[in-house]
Enzyme design. Structure first.
Site, mmCIF file in Angstrom:
data_model
loop_
_atom_site.group_PDB
_atom_site.id
_atom_site.type_symbol
_atom_site.label_atom_id
_atom_site.label_comp_id
_atom_site.label_asym_id
_atom_site.label_seq_id
_atom_site.Cartn_x
_atom_site.Cartn_y
_atom_site.Cartn_z
ATOM 1 N N ASN A 340 0.866 -1.182 0.000
ATOM 2 C CA ASN A 340 0.000 0.000 0.000
ATOM 3 C C ASN A 340 0.893 1.218 0.000
ATOM 4 O O ASN A 340 1.189 1.782 1.051
ATOM 5 C CB ASN A 340 -0.885 -0.045 1.254
ATOM 6 N N VAL A 343 -0.165 4.872 1.665
ATOM 7 C CA VAL A 343 -0.032 4.940 3.114
ATOM 8 C C VAL A 343 1.436 4.797 3.523
ATOM 9 O O VAL A 343 1.912 5.507 4.410
ATOM 10 C CB VAL A 343 -0.901 3.860 3.798
ATOM 11 N N HIS A 377 -6.199 1.117 11.744
ATOM 12 C CA HIS A 377 -6.921 -0.078 11.315
ATOM 13 C C HIS A 377 -8.036 -0.408 12.297
ATOM 14 O O HIS A 377 -9.172 -0.692 11.905
ATOM 15 C CB HIS A 377 -5.962 -1.274 11.206
#
Lengths: 453, 453
Positions: A340, A343, A377
């Protein structure tokens, strides 16, 4: 006689002494077995459950979600996000004119960013039933992205101001230097100017502080603010069309797989997890692991390739480096660095490097990044589901020892085994989390007597 | 400012324009998914059927087979095989002394070989119930191997006699040639003699015609007779021990897989095949295909590596070339040439090459080999099961067009796709045959009213 001789001393290929090592046919074998096994599971599923794919039920679900969303709370909440954007913009204007000074800048930024994250916590926590599950999820995602983007926006503008004031100091100090040095400096300034001439079209601070620039940054597929994003020359229509088609097709495939494959598997796992029957739990876990993993792979492609490329193409955004080859990652740390990139780049630029600069060790900076990632998260799961567990947080924190183990394995048994650990944690970690959360969600929201079903 | 710039124009890896092609991590992924999927099927199987592995039931089955074998018919039948061996030996003695002349040699050999194949057909066909299924299978295998070995024995000895008479003619003709030529011949003879000196220990025809030589050939892991087999220096004890251990362990694994995995799958397929429900048939076929294929792979390793190497090691037989790398075969023809070298070598040496020598085309020689192979396959299935269908024969004959198709595919789409066709035909062809035969066997042997179960 010699032409009738066909026997000669030879080893069998499977004997070590033969030195034979060409087994590439077995790779095709593996692919074929996988394909046939998958097709059989598909047939078994259709025979057992019939066709459960039904686009109408999705529409009904969205409609139901809308109706549980009293007075269009979700759209209003999302509109309110503009307040934060405008506030951040106003703040930067004040800072550019040096109207806020000293540590107050840090306090006000920190407070604003904290408020952005905390508003959904309080509002969705207190008036949970006034928002639909879908609405709550969208709100949390949008507010998290806004948090990350505004952090980047504030920090980059801060860097620009530091540089501006440093240059001012430098030019002031220059007047005291002796002649020769000044001449040298002039020469440097000259070359610097020619650099500047080359980048004449580049926007300089504080010219970047416009609303259109800020909203472009919000729409662009990146979390890292920059004054001059690389731009593409034109929209490639065929490319755009293909990516948009992929978004439509893959999202429908995802919904179909979810209805036909995931829901029955998860439902069937409920009893096994309630009974804590180990063997049946393991069987259910593996039964869910493969469809879940394929769903995740498809989702990855949909999000990081099709969707972000569509967005970038539409916005003339030229940097398409949204992911690297994480599938070849040889340890868990590498996987997290590659899968990712929006991020990851944000974390490196805005947390890791600044911490290194103020003399933190690499290890503590890495741990800080992981803890922040784990918190976000957890945030994205706990708030929408209104279940304040620490499962996701722990799942993320487990990655630290797992990264250590996989690096050890990689150096001891070779990169192939490190890669195997990465895949295993991906394939097995997620469904375990999903089943635990689903189980607890059912226990919480359903009638307790339903458990005995 | 440049050190804050992190975006640059780049393509996503999945875009064609990126030129990225390193996806080897997905090979590990495939292996892992295969492993996890296999483990889940194992768990599912154990949960559904319990542990069905039971070595005692095998012993009981063998005991039952023994009891249905009235008056030890099978051992007697197998002992009778010695008559054919002794007859062949006696025949070669007569031929070596030139007591049989002209075409009578061909007639008597052909008749003897035909009788070897036909005796089981008649005896097992007429007195089927006097032999157990196991006994019938062993008899057919032993008689087929004997047929192939005696064919080879007769033909090689015939070649030796032809050469002997050709040499005699040559030496007689030599006396008429002029001196210079004779000197040259002498020089050649001299070099030939030194060759012969090097191979002084080699047995020459007719010294090979001893009973011990013939019985060694019958025990050796080859179907091609040779006067001087390559011999190993010593028995490698560790090697022998490992191969023998493999024979014991793998044969037990095979029996366990058969009880736990194949029998339930085949039984469950019965109804689907009776109803001719296409989707359920396909599901059952695939459900059986994978365990059957794994069983076949294990059986291949057991027979061609562990068992034949054990036998060869015990007999000081040095040629261990029992199989080649058929798993990399890029078309069906190559697969058939590589997987079973004892039979393949026999077919090339004793059918294909002799046919080419008497001016048949390569194609017709190949077809002849395939037809013979198909007949023998059919023989090994039909006679023991006492079901005279042509399923196996047709299955073998289908290999000819399949070989043609796979060669076309190989040259058109690349070797990988040819290899895929080879694997597909292996994985899917066998279970289809098994299910068809099992279905018909059940219909034939069971009460017809059982069909409605």
């Amino acid at each position: 006689m010699h032409h009738y001789r066909i026997h000669e001393p030879r080893d069998s290929l499977f004997s070590w002494s033969s030195g034979f090592d060409r087994y590439e046919g077995f790779i095709n074998w593996g692919g074929l077995i996988l394909l046939l096994g998958g097709f059989r599971l598909f047939l078994e599923n259709v025979i057992k459950y019939g066709v459960r794919i039904n686009p109408v039920s999705w529409l009904l679900w969205v409609k139901h979600e809308h109706e549980t969303d009293y007075y269009y709370h979700t759209p209003l909440f999302l509109l309110a996000a503009n307040i934060h954007i405008l506030f951040a913009f106003y703040l930067e204007h004040l800072l550019a004119k040096d109207k806020i000074r000293g540590n107050f800048e840090v306090y006000i930024h920190t407070a604003h960013l904290a408020i952005i994250l905390l508003i959904p916590v309080f509002i969705l926590g207190i008036w949970t039933h006034m928002f639909s599950l879908l609405g709550r999820t969208v709100i949390c995602v949008v507010y998290t992205v806004m948090f990350l983007k505004l952090w980047s926006y504030a920090q980059v503008n801060h860097w620009c101001r530091s540089e501006r004031s440093w240059r001012k100091k430098l030019s002031r100090r220059r007047s005291f230097t002796f002649r020769k040095a000044q001449e040298k400096e002039n020469a440097e300034m000259h070359s610097e100017k020619s650099d500047e001439a080359a980048s004449l079209c580049l926007i300089q601070y504080p010219d970047n502080l416009t609303l259109s620039d800020l909203y472009y940054f919000f729409a662009a597929p990146t979390l890292c603010y920059e004054l001059n994003f690389p731009r593409s020359q034109r929209i490639r229509k065929r490319f755009l069309l293909r990516r948009m088609l992929e978004v439509i097709v893959i999202s429908n495939i995802l919904m179909a797989m979810f209805q036909q494959w995931i829901i029955p598997s998860v439902k069937n796992s409920f009893q096994a997890f309630s009974d804590l029957d180990f063997m049946r739990c393991a069987e259910r876990l593996l039964k869910l692991a493969i469809p879940n993993h394929i769903l995740w792979l498809s989702w990855f492609y949909l999000c990081f390739h099709s969707f972000l490329n569509t967005l970038a193409e539409l916005l003339y955004f030229a940097d398409r480096n949204f992911y690297q080859d994480w599938w070849n990652a040889q340890n868990v740390g590498t996987f997290w660095r590659l899968w990712n990139l929006p991020v990851h780049k944000w974390a490196v630029r805005h947390v890791f490097v600044p911490m290194i600069k103020i003399k933190y060790s690499k290890l503590s900076a890495s741990v800080a990044v992981f803890v922040l990632s784990a918190i976000l998260h957890e945030y994205l799961v706990s708030i929408p589901l209104h279940m304040y567990k620490i499962g996701v947080f722990l799942g993320m924190m487990v990655q630290i020892p797992l990264g250590y183990i996989s690096t050890k394995v990689e150096s001891k048994f070779g990169p192939r085994w490190g890669n195997m650990i990465v895949w295993s944690s991906l394939i097995l970690g997620q469904p375990l989390g999903i089943m635990v959360y689903y189980h607890d969600y059912m226990v919480k929201t359903l009638d307790p007597t339903m458990l005995d079903l």
